[in-house]
Motif scaffolding. Sequence first.
Motif, PDB file in Angstrom:
ATOM      1  N   UNK A  97       0.863  -1.182   0.000  1.00 42.11           N
ATOM      2  CA  UNK A  97       0.000   0.000   0.000  1.00 42.11           C
ATOM      3  C   UNK A  97       0.896   1.228   0.000  1.00 42.11           C
ATOM      4  N   UNK A  98       0.581   2.198  -0.851  1.00 41.55           N
ATOM      5  CA  UNK A  98       1.442   3.374  -0.996  1.00 41.55           C
ATOM      6  C   UNK A  98       0.606   4.635  -0.855  1.00 41.55           C
ATOM      7  N   UNK A  99       1.030   5.535   0.020  1.00 41.94           N
ATOM      8  CA  UNK A  99       0.330   6.792   0.224  1.00 41.94           C
ATOM      9  C   UNK A  99       0.602   7.777  -0.887  1.00 41.94           C
ATOM     10  N   UNK A 100      -0.137   8.880  -0.859  1.00 45.88           N
ATOM     11  CA  UNK A 100       0.041   9.923  -1.851  1.00 45.88           C
ATOM     12  C   UNK A 100      -1.162  10.069  -2.750  1.00 45.88           C
ATOM     13  N   UNK A 101      -1.213  11.226  -3.417  1.00 48.51           N
ATOM     14  CA  UNK A 101      -2.290  11.540  -4.354  1.00 48.51           C
ATOM     15  C   UNK A 101      -1.679  12.408  -5.441  1.00 48.51           C
ATOM     16  N   UNK A 102      -1.560  11.851  -6.655  1.00 50.08           N
ATOM     17  CA  UNK A 102      -0.836  12.579  -7.692  1.00 50.08           C
ATOM     18  C   UNK A 102       0.632  12.677  -7.312  1.00 50.08           C
ATOM     19  N   UNK A 103       1.135  13.902  -7.128  1.00 43.01           N
ATOM     20  CA  UNK A 103       2.517  14.110  -6.694  1.00 43.01           C
ATOM     21  C   UNK A 103       2.605  14.502  -5.221  1.00 43.01           C
ATOM     22  N   UNK A 104       1.471  14.555  -4.546  1.00 36.58           N
ATOM     23  CA  UNK A 104       1.411  15.103  -3.198  1.00 36.58           C
ATOM     24  C   UNK A 104       1.487  14.008  -2.135  1.00 36.58           C
ATOM     25  N   UNK A 105       2.487  14.118  -1.258  1.00 34.86           N
ATOM     26  CA  UNK A 105       2.610  13.161  -0.161  1.00 34.86           C
ATOM     27  C   UNK A 105       3.102  11.796  -0.588  1.00 34.86           C
ATOM     28  N   UNK A 106       3.816  11.732  -1.692  1.00 36.33           N
ATOM     29  CA  UNK A 106       4.296  10.453  -2.214  1.00 36.33           C
ATOM     30  C   UNK A 106       5.643  10.086  -1.578  1.00 36.33           C
ATOM     31  N   UNK A 107       5.804   8.862  -1.091  1.00 34.05           N
ATOM     32  CA  UNK A 107       7.081   8.441  -0.477  1.00 34.05           C
ATOM     33  C   UNK A 107       8.122   8.119  -1.545  1.00 34.05           C
ATOM     34  N   UNK A 108       8.620   9.144  -2.205  1.00 37.41           N
ATOM     35  CA  UNK A 108       9.490   8.961  -3.368  1.00 37.41           C
ATOM     36  C   UNK A 108      10.794   8.241  -3.054  1.00 37.41           C
ATOM     37  N   UNK A 109      11.397   8.550  -1.906  1.00 33.54           N
ATOM     38  CA  UNK A 109      12.681   7.922  -1.580  1.00 33.54           C
ATOM     39  C   UNK A 109      12.517   6.430  -1.330  1.00 33.54           C
ATOM     40  N   UNK A 110      11.440   6.048  -0.673  1.00 38.00           N
ATOM     41  CA  UNK A 110      11.188   4.625  -0.438  1.00 38.00           C
ATOM     42  C   UNK A 110      10.891   3.908  -1.748  1.00 38.00           C
ATOM     43  N   UNK A 111      10.164   4.563  -2.638  1.00 42.06           N
ATOM     44  CA  UNK A 111       9.862   3.961  -3.938  1.00 42.06           C
ATOM     45  C   UNK A 111      11.149   3.798  -4.748  1.00 42.06           C
ATOM     46  N   UNK A 112      12.015   4.801  -4.723  1.00 43.48           N
ATOM     47  CA  UNK A 112      13.292   4.694  -5.443  1.00 43.48           C
ATOM     48  C   UNK A 112      14.136   3.545  -4.880  1.00 43.48           C
ATOM     49  N   UNK A 113      14.121   3.406  -3.575  1.00 42.98           N
ATOM     50  CA  UNK A 113      14.882   2.324  -2.952  1.00 42.98           C
ATOM     51  C   UNK A 113      14.295   0.969  -3.320  1.00 42.98           C
ATOM     52  N   UNK A 114      12.983   0.888  -3.398  1.00 43.40           N
ATOM     53  CA  UNK A 114      12.334  -0.356  -3.788  1.00 43.40           C
ATOM     54  C   UNK A 114      12.670  -0.701  -5.242  1.00 43.40           C
ATOM     55  N   UNK A 122      12.871  18.658   0.596  1.00 44.61           N
ATOM     56  CA  UNK A 122      12.343  19.781  -0.197  1.00 44.61           C
ATOM     57  C   UNK A 122      12.166  19.419  -1.668  1.00 44.61           C
ATOM     58  N   UNK A 123      12.488  18.198  -2.035  1.00 40.20           N
ATOM     59  CA  UNK A 123      12.355  17.763  -3.425  1.00 40.20           C
ATOM     60  C   UNK A 123      10.895  17.397  -3.690  1.00 40.20           C
ATOM     61  N   UNK A 124      10.116  18.397  -4.077  1.00 41.05           N
ATOM     62  CA  UNK A 124       8.680  18.195  -4.314  1.00 41.05           C
ATOM     63  C   UNK A 124       8.321  18.782  -5.670  1.00 41.05           C
ATOM     64  N   UNK A 125       7.866  17.915  -6.562  1.00 41.60           N
ATOM     65  CA  UNK A 125       7.542  18.349  -7.907  1.00 41.60           C
ATOM     66  C   UNK A 125       6.121  18.911  -7.968  1.00 41.60           C
ATOM     67  N   UNK A 126       5.884  19.718  -8.977  1.00 43.61           N
ATOM     68  CA  UNK A 126       4.563  20.315  -9.207  1.00 43.61           C
ATOM     69  C   UNK A 126       4.052  19.798 -10.538  1.00 43.61           C
ATOM     70  N   UNK A 127       2.854  19.213 -10.520  1.00 38.56           N
ATOM     71  CA  UNK A 127       2.317  18.605 -11.738  1.00 38.56           C
ATOM     72  C   UNK A 127       1.887  19.655 -12.758  1.00 38.56           C
ATOM     73  N   UNK A 128       1.159  20.677 -12.307  1.00 40.13           N
ATOM     74  CA  UNK A 128       0.691  21.712 -13.215  1.00 40.13           C
ATOM     75  C   UNK A 128       0.819  23.069 -12.542  1.00 40.13           C
ATOM     76  N   UNK A 129       1.506  23.982 -13.175  1.00 46.07           N
ATOM     77  CA  UNK A 129       1.652  25.335 -12.642  1.00 46.07           C
ATOM     78  C   UNK A 129       0.566  26.218 -13.224  1.00 46.07           C
ATOM     79  N   UNK A 130      -0.089  26.976 -12.384  1.00 49.20           N
ATOM     80  CA  UNK A 130      -1.141  27.891 -12.829  1.00 49.20           C
ATOM     81  C   UNK A 130      -0.887  29.270 -12.242  1.00 49.20           C
ATOM     82  N   UNK A 131      -1.427  30.272 -12.904  1.00 48.90           N
ATOM     83  CA  UNK A 131      -1.299  31.636 -12.395  1.00 48.90           C
ATOM     84  C   UNK A 131      -2.684  32.290 -12.392  1.00 48.90           C
ATOM     85  N   UNK A 132      -2.831  33.279 -11.552  1.00 47.68           N
ATOM     86  CA  UNK A 132      -4.072  34.032 -11.492  1.00 47.68           C
ATOM     87  C   UNK A 132      -3.808  35.477 -11.879  1.00 47.68           C
ATOM     88  N   UNK A 133      -4.660  36.029 -12.752  1.00 45.45           N
ATOM     89  CA  UNK A 133      -4.475  37.411 -13.180  1.00 45.45           C
ATOM     90  C   UNK A 133      -5.044  38.397 -12.181  1.00 45.45           C
TER      91      UNK A 133
END
Length: 251
Positions: free
Chosen positions: A22-39, A240-251
């Motif tokens: 079982x793996x936590x996270x939603x999209x790119x948020x809260x994903x255990x990336x280091x454990x996945x890389x080690x696996x 601090x290595x946290x990727x952003x899936x989609x960048x948006x801006x507000x006018x």
Amino acid sequence: MDKVVATAAEAVADVRDGASVAVGGFGLNGVPNELIRALHASGAAGLHVVSNNCGALDSGLAVLLAAGRIARVTGSYIGANKEFARQYLAGELEVEMIPQGTLAERLRAGGAGIPAFYTPAGVGTQVADGGLPLRHDGHGGVALASPAKEVREFDGTPYVLERAIRTDFALVRAARGDRHGNLVFRRSARNFNPLAAMAGRMTVAEVEELVEPGGIDPDAVHLPGVFVHRVVPLTPEQAVDKRIEKRTVRG
């Protein structure tokens, strides 16, 4: 009581071929990336993954997926993961798609010792009636379909029986954790992480900040240490290595 493990590699070293995770996270948020890389580095294959989705932007579970290490996925969202869709339609990957709330409750129930529960979600659809493609044959047909589930009425309303989920391992990410395994998640990174952690028979948490016992106010604990067996402190760079899936801006 000290559950700290020095490295992610050591923490996942006993995940064998064919294990359920079982793996936590939603999209790119809260994903255990280091454990996945080690696996991934461990070479474990034939994995049965339970997660909301299977990674995005070539990160998270997408790393294992691209390497052909995942045999089965139980989740609720394919999204924009083209490799996930390709493997599923090609018959290379078995996929159980279920409503998102049902997935969350199946994980929670597994951790709470509840073997099954009734829910109205999916009644009158293939979720309850069966026939959802679990595996395609690669030629536009279905090689394996989901079975029908028990449906029962309560006070005149039909409900479908859903089985709880328990996995061999669980991998999660938390903002803070202590040496006893008590965890705190930051905002939306809380998502599926506590639920995945509860479902694992052996739960490993990577934490952005490790504190000593007593460093977390008991009222602030999101997941008690009883559900966590190993804690891996991240380096400042990893935290601090946290990727952003989609960048948006507000006018």
